[in-house]
Design a protein around this motif. Structure first.
Motif, PDB file in Angstrom:
ATOM      1  N   VAL A  30       0.960  -1.290  -0.142  1.00 35.50           N
ATOM      2  CA  VAL A  30      -0.267  -0.058   0.142  1.00 35.50           C
ATOM      3  C   VAL A  30       0.985   1.337  -0.148  1.00 35.50           C
ATOM      4  O   VAL A  30       2.038   1.261   0.317  1.00 35.50           O
ATOM      5  N   ASP A  31       0.182   2.265  -0.282  1.00 32.30           N
ATOM      6  CA  ASP A  31       0.790   3.563  -0.254  1.00 32.30           C
ATOM      7  C   ASP A  31       0.094   4.592   0.811  1.00 32.30           C
ATOM      8  O   ASP A  31      -1.040   4.818   0.733  1.00 32.30           O
ATOM      9  N   VAL A  32       0.689   4.770   1.718  1.00 33.98           N
ATOM     10  CA  VAL A  32       0.073   5.485   2.615  1.00 33.98           C
ATOM     11  C   VAL A  32      -0.030   6.827   2.390  1.00 33.98           C
ATOM     12  O   VAL A  32       0.916   7.698   1.954  1.00 33.98           O
ATOM     13  N   THR A  33      -1.125   7.423   2.604  1.00 30.61           N
ATOM     14  CA  THR A  33      -1.550   8.826   1.978  1.00 30.61           C
ATOM     15  C   THR A  33      -1.818   9.724   3.062  1.00 30.61           C
ATOM     16  O   THR A  33      -1.441  11.084   2.800  1.00 30.61           O
ATOM     17  N   HIS A  34      -2.466   9.424   4.175  1.00 27.35           N
ATOM     18  CA  HIS A  34      -2.761  10.418   5.232  1.00 27.35           C
ATOM     19  C   HIS A  34      -2.899   9.755   6.580  1.00 27.35           C
ATOM     20  O   HIS A  34      -2.849   8.472   6.700  1.00 27.35           O
ATOM     21  N   LEU A  35      -2.910  10.754   7.609  1.00 26.78           N
ATOM     22  CA  LEU A  35      -3.046  10.168   8.980  1.00 26.78           C
ATOM     23  C   LEU A  35      -4.447  10.420   9.129  1.00 26.78           C
ATOM     24  O   LEU A  35      -5.093  11.484   8.983  1.00 26.78           O
ATOM     25  N   LEU A  36      -5.341   9.238   9.697  1.00 26.80           N
ATOM     26  CA  LEU A  36      -6.726   9.469   9.658  1.00 26.80           C
ATOM     27  C   LEU A  36      -7.098   9.754  11.043  1.00 26.80           C
ATOM     28  O   LEU A  36      -7.568  10.883  11.321  1.00 26.80           O
ATOM     29  N   GLY A  37      -6.165   9.444  12.256  1.00 28.87           N
ATOM     30  CA  GLY A  37      -6.416   9.985  13.338  1.00 28.87           C
ATOM     31  C   GLY A  37      -5.533   9.094  14.446  1.00 28.87           C
ATOM     32  O   GLY A  37      -4.955   8.017  14.305  1.00 28.87           O
TER      33      GLY A  37
END
Length: 162
Positions: free
Chosen positions: A64-71
């Motif tokens: 996967v490509d991590v795109t954002h911090l969700l929380g």
């Protein structure tokens, strides 16, 4: 017993059919299989993002490509009030899948499910599993540069003395 903090990561991966990538896994505290996001503990000398990518690959076979911090989420299991999990949950895009890759010990299978299907199973590993999907569906997300991780080995004396 003394209080024990656990730093963990989890990855929310969504496909184009509004389904999310989950794992069906053995739980040490439950006598049945539970459903979780690809998730696990951060290892020594590993960044949060590296841990999220590694755990997703090891538990599902997906790169996967991590795109954002969700929380950032916390959870103290009712059965173990001396243990608190600090979950850094990330959003990621699926890139490729290695169906022949063996999955981590304790993982029965990776599966794609909607939030509704997950809720119907009543087998979420913790309340955080559902909450993270709900937050993703609500559009919550933070840029990755909100995270600063000091490099482990840095030759700059100014940073070492900060």
């Amino acid at each position: 017993m003394s209080w024990i903090p656990h730093v963990t990561v989890a990855t929310i991966v969504q496909d184009d059919q509004q389904r999310f990538l989950f794992v069906e896994e053995q739980s040490l505290s439950a006598s049945h299989l539970v459903i979780n996001q690809p998730a696990g503990h951060v290892e020594a000398h590993e960044t949060l993002i590296e841990a999220a990518v590694r755990e997703t690959l090891e538990e599902t076979g997906w790169t996967v490509d991590v795109t954002h911090l969700l929380g950032i989420y916390t959870y103290t299991p009712p059965a173990d009030p001396d243990c608190t999990y600090y979950r850094f949950c990330f959003l990621a895009k699926p890139l490729s899948h290695d169906a022949a890759r063996p999955l981590d010990t304790g993982i029965e299978q990776a599966l794609w499910m909607t939030l509704e299907a997950l809720e119907e199973t009543a087998r979420a590993r913790s309340p955080l599993v559902i909450r993270c999907v709900q937050d993703a569906l609500q559009g919550k997300r933070y840029p990755l540069d909100i995270i600063f991780e000091q490099p482990l080995f840095n030759s700059s004396p100014d940073l070492l003395n900060a």
